[in-house]
Scaffold this active site. Structure first.
Site, PDB file in Angstrom:
ATOM      1  N   GLU A  14      56.173  40.060  76.114  1.00 39.86           N
ATOM      2  CA  GLU A  14      57.574  40.459  75.927  1.00 39.86           C
ATOM      3  C   GLU A  14      57.700  41.577  74.890  1.00 39.86           C
ATOM      4  O   GLU A  14      58.517  42.484  75.060  1.00 39.86           O
ATOM      5  CB  GLU A  14      58.421  39.248  75.511  1.00 39.86           C
ATOM      6  CG  GLU A  14      58.723  38.299  76.647  1.00 39.86           C
ATOM      7  CD  GLU A  14      59.717  38.861  77.651  1.00 39.86           C
ATOM      8  OE1 GLU A  14      60.538  39.730  77.305  1.00 39.86           O
ATOM      9  OE2 GLU A  14      59.670  38.417  78.812  1.00 39.86           O
ATOM     10  N   GLU A  18      59.390  45.158  75.844  1.00 36.17           N
ATOM     11  CA  GLU A  18      60.635  45.576  75.192  1.00 36.17           C
ATOM     12  C   GLU A  18      60.459  46.704  74.184  1.00 36.17           C
ATOM     13  O   GLU A  18      61.415  47.420  73.902  1.00 36.17           O
ATOM     14  CB  GLU A  18      61.291  44.369  74.526  1.00 36.17           C
ATOM     15  CG  GLU A  18      61.725  43.339  75.553  1.00 36.17           C
ATOM     16  CD  GLU A  18      62.311  42.082  74.949  1.00 36.17           C
ATOM     17  OE1 GLU A  18      62.681  42.104  73.764  1.00 36.17           O
ATOM     18  OE2 GLU A  18      62.412  41.087  75.675  1.00 36.17           O
ATOM     19  N   PRO A  35      73.081  24.470  66.558  1.00 35.06           N
ATOM     20  CA  PRO A  35      74.041  24.092  67.599  1.00 35.06           C
ATOM     21  C   PRO A  35      75.323  24.919  67.569  1.00 35.06           C
ATOM     22  O   PRO A  35      76.015  25.009  68.581  1.00 35.06           O
ATOM     23  CB  PRO A  35      74.334  22.620  67.298  1.00 35.06           C
ATOM     24  CG  PRO A  35      73.157  22.150  66.522  1.00 35.06           C
ATOM     25  CD  PRO A  35      72.684  23.342  65.734  1.00 35.06           C
ATOM     26  N   GLU A  71      67.412  50.419  72.066  1.00 36.43           N
ATOM     27  CA  GLU A  71      66.933  51.176  70.902  1.00 36.43           C
ATOM     28  C   GLU A  71      65.775  50.413  70.300  1.00 36.43           C
ATOM     29  O   GLU A  71      65.816  49.184  70.195  1.00 36.43           O
ATOM     30  CB  GLU A  71      68.039  51.340  69.862  1.00 36.43           C
ATOM     31  CG  GLU A  71      67.629  52.171  68.667  1.00 36.43           C
ATOM     32  CD  GLU A  71      68.741  52.371  67.650  1.00 36.43           C
ATOM     33  OE1 GLU A  71      68.483  53.031  66.629  1.00 36.43           O
ATOM     34  OE2 GLU A  71      69.862  51.864  67.868  1.00 36.43           O
TER      35      GLU A  71
END
Length: 106
Positions: A14, A18, A35, A71
């Site tokens: 990843e 990215e 939560p 970006e």
């Protein structure tokens, strides 16, 4: 994660997808859940935050924007204080700056 890959392999893949950077994982900063941090996406999907944050270092590649990013750049920690960052992300950045000796679990 893709079927058949480890969490570490997912993080490395990843990051490459990215940012264009090849990394190696060097440790674990922590496991973060909150939560109260619920994200509602434009397509109607709703998620509660769950994040595993690793330490890593760049070992290759070339930093670049991809179809999965808008970006990509390196920032100093003091530059981040001027940017709008969610409180849960700021917590992780603060833990990084503290150079914690044990992973955060919370």
């Amino acid at each position: 994660m893709e079927i058949g890959e480890t969490l570490e392999e997912c993080v490395v893949r990843e990051t490459k997808e990215e940012s264009g950077l090849d990394i190696e994982i060097t440790g674990l900063l922590g496991i973060y859940t909150d939560p109260a941090h619920v994200i509602a996406y434009a397509d109607g999907e709703v998620r509660q935050e769950f994040n595993i944050t690793f330490y890593g270092r760049v070992v290759g590649g070339c930093i670049a924007v991809s179809a999965e990013s808008t970006e990509v750049r390196f920032l100093r920690l003091d530059e981040l204080s001027k940017l709008p960052v969610h409180d849960t992300v700021r917590l992780r950045l603060n833990h990084y700056a503290e150079k914690r000796s044990q992973p955060y679990l919370g």
